[in-house]
Structures are given as structure tokens and as C-alpha cells.
Design a protein around this motif. Structure first.
Motif, PDB file in Angstrom:
ATOM      1  N   ALA A   1       0.826  -1.202   0.000  1.00 10.28           N
ATOM      2  CA  ALA A   1       0.000   0.000   0.000  1.00 10.28           C
ATOM      3  C   ALA A   1       0.864   1.258   0.000  1.00 10.28           C
ATOM      4  CB  ALA A   1      -0.939  -0.005   1.202  1.00 10.28           C
ATOM      5  N   LEU A   2       1.974   1.244   0.756  1.00  9.28           N
ATOM      6  CA  LEU A   2       2.896   2.380   0.746  1.00  9.28           C
ATOM      7  C   LEU A   2       3.478   2.591  -0.645  1.00  9.28           C
ATOM      8  CD1 LEU A   2       4.930   1.943   4.074  1.00  9.28           C
ATOM      9  CD2 LEU A   2       3.436   3.855   3.477  1.00  9.28           C
ATOM     10  N   ALA A   3       3.865   1.499  -1.299  1.00 13.64           N
ATOM     11  CA  ALA A   3       4.400   1.610  -2.655  1.00 13.64           C
ATOM     12  C   ALA A   3       3.362   2.186  -3.603  1.00 13.64           C
ATOM     13  CB  ALA A   3       4.873   0.234  -3.135  1.00 13.64           C
ATOM     14  N   LYS A   4       2.110   1.742  -3.454  1.00 16.57           N
ATOM     15  CA  LYS A   4       1.041   2.256  -4.311  1.00 16.57           C
ATOM     16  C   LYS A   4       0.834   3.755  -4.089  1.00 16.57           C
ATOM     17  CE  LYS A   4      -1.464  -1.413  -3.119  1.00 16.57           C
ATOM     18  NZ  LYS A   4      -2.649  -2.256  -2.896  1.00 16.57           N
ATOM     19  N   GLY A   5       0.886   4.175  -2.819  1.00 15.33           N
ATOM     20  CA  GLY A   5       0.756   5.597  -2.532  1.00 15.33           C
ATOM     21  C   GLY A   5       1.863   6.401  -3.195  1.00 15.33           C
ATOM     22  N   GLY A   6       3.079   5.850  -3.181  1.00 18.84           N
ATOM     23  CA  GLY A   6       4.203   6.518  -3.834  1.00 18.84           C
ATOM     24  C   GLY A   6       4.027   6.608  -5.340  1.00 18.84           C
TER      25      GLY A   6
ATOM     26  N   ALA B   1       3.762   9.967  -7.595  1.00 20.95           N
ATOM     27  CA  ALA B   1       4.666  10.220  -8.723  1.00 20.95           C
ATOM     28  C   ALA B   1       3.888  10.583  -9.983  1.00 20.95           C
ATOM     29  CB  ALA B   1       5.535   8.988  -8.970  1.00 20.95           C
ATOM     30  N   PHE B   2       2.779   9.891 -10.231  1.00 20.84           N
ATOM     31  CA  PHE B   2       1.989  10.202 -11.421  1.00 20.84           C
ATOM     32  C   PHE B   2       1.320  11.561 -11.294  1.00 20.84           C
ATOM     33  CE2 PHE B   2       1.876   5.525 -12.398  1.00 20.84           C
ATOM     34  CZ  PHE B   2       2.565   5.649 -13.586  1.00 20.84           C
ATOM     35  N   GLY B   3       0.906  11.930 -10.091  1.00 22.71           N
ATOM     36  CA  GLY B   3       0.329  13.252  -9.898  1.00 22.71           C
ATOM     37  C   GLY B   3       1.315  14.345 -10.263  1.00 22.71           C
ATOM     38  N   VAL B   4       2.557  14.191  -9.816  1.00 21.16           N
ATOM     39  CA  VAL B   4       3.602  15.171 -10.131  1.00 21.16           C
ATOM     40  C   VAL B   4       3.903  15.172 -11.632  1.00 21.16           C
ATOM     41  CG1 VAL B   4       6.024  15.773  -9.757  1.00 21.16           C
ATOM     42  CG2 VAL B   4       4.598  15.039  -7.821  1.00 21.16           C
ATOM     43  N   ALA B   5       3.948  13.973 -12.247  1.00 23.64           N
ATOM     44  CA  ALA B   5       4.235  13.870 -13.681  1.00 23.64           C
ATOM     45  C   ALA B   5       3.165  14.565 -14.511  1.00 23.64           C
ATOM     46  CB  ALA B   5       4.342  12.399 -14.082  1.00 23.64           C
ATOM     47  N   VAL B   6       1.915  14.429 -14.102  1.00 27.25           N
ATOM     48  CA  VAL B   6       0.819  15.078 -14.834  1.00 27.25           C
ATOM     49  C   VAL B   6       0.949  16.590 -14.748  1.00 27.25           C
ATOM     50  CG1 VAL B   6      -1.677  15.469 -14.863  1.00 27.25           C
ATOM     51  CG2 VAL B   6      -0.795  13.153 -14.638  1.00 27.25           C
TER      52      VAL B   6
ATOM     53  N   ILE C   1      -7.211  15.894 -12.674  1.00 31.67           N
ATOM     54  CA  ILE C   1      -6.742  14.518 -12.494  1.00 31.67           C
ATOM     55  C   ILE C   1      -5.513  14.503 -11.584  1.00 31.67           C
ATOM     56  CG2 ILE C   1      -5.690  12.538 -13.668  1.00 31.67           C
ATOM     57  CD1 ILE C   1      -7.471  13.141 -16.058  1.00 31.67           C
ATOM     58  N   ALA C   2      -4.622  15.471 -11.777  1.00 32.07           N
ATOM     59  CA  ALA C   2      -3.433  15.562 -10.930  1.00 32.07           C
ATOM     60  C   ALA C   2      -3.813  15.791  -9.471  1.00 32.07           C
ATOM     61  CB  ALA C   2      -2.519  16.686 -11.421  1.00 32.07           C
ATOM     62  N   VAL C   3      -4.805  16.650  -9.226  1.00 35.48           N
ATOM     63  CA  VAL C   3      -5.261  16.901  -7.860  1.00 35.48           C
ATOM     64  C   VAL C   3      -5.820  15.628  -7.226  1.00 35.48           C
ATOM     65  CG1 VAL C   3      -6.960  18.135  -6.457  1.00 35.48           C
ATOM     66  CG2 VAL C   3      -5.686  19.360  -8.230  1.00 35.48           C
TER      67      VAL C   3
END
Length: 216
Positions: free
Chosen positions: A84-89, A93-98, A185-187
Motif C-alpha cells: 500500500a505504501l508503494a502504491k501511494g508513492g 509520482a503520477f500526480g507530479v508527472a501530470v 486529475i493531478a489533484v
């Protein structure tokens, strides 16, 4: 004593049955997300859509998320919390990439092809609704499955946003609806990452193996 033993066996068998069901569901939704990543990313490139490409990358991230969930499924609470921690990370990461992709689109973007966005976005929405239905009954099973359900629910919200952006791009001929939806989507990604990490970190800490036990 015999009744207690039989009861314990029934509980064990029931737990194994639930794990097997979870595994089958996770495999199905992982394959759906991998297939839709290819379709949606290709559609995003053809349509020149930031929102569509961002959503497709999220599909790929979810496939990785489901693979982590499968890996952790039979390895106990600590592995499940770690997954779950890995999934949160990954979500973070995708939020920042977007956000970076949107910044580039603002500087250099052109209006996307709304028809392709509508077609591919509709297919992605149907795929993610199927995943959400499959995961629904496991959403409170444990922190691992809860965070997996969170990812799928985010996907549905993203798909609705992509369709809304496609409609507005078609009506206005402007790239801004695509950019705005990409930002939303990023938010969603960042908010979800915070929620998953907030729940997973205490669970991981609670299952941490004391150092003295590792030395025995």
C-alpha cells in the motif's frame, strides 16, 4: 476442544477462499488496465490530448499497483501495508508527472481531437467501471485491497473528466478544457496518494518486526 479446532479450520479455509477470490479479481483488473493503457495512450498520442495521455499513464500505474497487491496478498499484514505504501508513492509520482505535462501543454499545446477523446475515453470508462464492480466487495477487506479499490475509483473519476473535456474541446475548439481536466486529475492523484500513505504508514509501523526478533 474439538469444536474450537473445527471452528479454527473453518475460519482458515474461509480466509484462504477469500484470498483466492481476491487473487482472481486482481489478475482480471490488472489485465484490463494493461490493455486499456495501450489503447488509451495510443488514442492520446493520435488526439494530442493531455487528459487522455495522463489517464492512460494512470492505467499503467494501476497495473503496477495490482501486481504489487498480488505479490503482497499471501505475505501477511506487513507486506500488504508495504504494498500500500508503494502504491501511494506511485500515485504521488503520477500526480507530479501530470503537473509537469500540463505545464508543457500550456506552453506548447494545441487543441486535441475531441472525437478520438470521446471514443477512447468512453471505452476506458466502461473498463474501469467493470474493475470497480469487481473490487467493490473487497474494498474493506484489508489495507492492501482498500488502497487498490481507491485506485480504481480514481480511474472512474478521471474517465468522467476526460469525457467532459472532450465535449468542451469540441464545443469551444480550445485546448484549455483538456488542460484543466488534466490538472483536476493531478489533484485527484495527489489527494489519493495522501490518503493511501496516511492509512498505510501506521499499518506498516504496527506490523514492524522488532530488531531483537531479527537477531534471534
Amino acid at each position: 476442544m474439538a469444536d474450537a479446532c473445527c471452528s479454527a479450520k473453518r475460519d482458515t479455509i474461509a480466509e484462504l477462499g477469500r484470498k483466492a477470490e481476491q487473487r482472481r479479481v486482481l489478475i482480471v483488473v490488472m489485465l484490463i488496465n494493461l490493455a486499456m493503457f495501450v489503447v488509451e495512450f495510443g488514442g492520446g498520442v493520435v488526439a494530442r490530448s493531455s487528459a487522455l495521455m495522463a489517464d492512460s499513464v494512470d492505467m499503467f500505474g494501476d497495473a503496477v499497483v495490482y501486481a504489487l497487491s498480488l505479490y503482497a496478498l499471501h505475505r501477511g499484514g506487513r507486506w500488504e501495508a508495504g504494498a500500500a505504501l508503494a502504491k501511494g508513492g506511485i500515485i504521488l509520482a503520477f500526480g507530479v508527472a501530470v503537473i509537469f505535462e500540463i505545464a508543457d501543454k500550456i506552453a506548447n499545446g494545441v487543441p486535441p481531437a475531441s472525437g478520438v477523446m470521446l471514443g477512447v475515453g468512453s471505452a476506458a470508462l466502461v473498463a474501469n467501471l467493470i474493475c470497480l464492480v469487481l473490487l467493490w466487495r473487497f474494498r474493506r477487506e484489508n489495507v492492501n485491497m482498500s488502497s487498490t479499490f481507491e485506485c480504481s475509483r480514481n480511474d472512474v473519476a478521471s474517465n468522467v473528466g476526460v469525457l467532459a473535456a472532450a465535449g468542451l474541446v469540441g464545443l469551444t475548439g480550445s485546448a484549455w478544457p483538456d488542460i484543466i481536466v488534466g490538472g483536476l486529475i493531478a489533484v485527484v492523484f495527489l489527494r489519493s496518494a495522501w490518503r493511501v500513505l496516511r492509512e498505510a504508514w501506521p499499518a506498516w509501523r504496527a506490523t514492524k518486526v522488532p530488531a531483537r526478533e531479527l537477531l534471534q
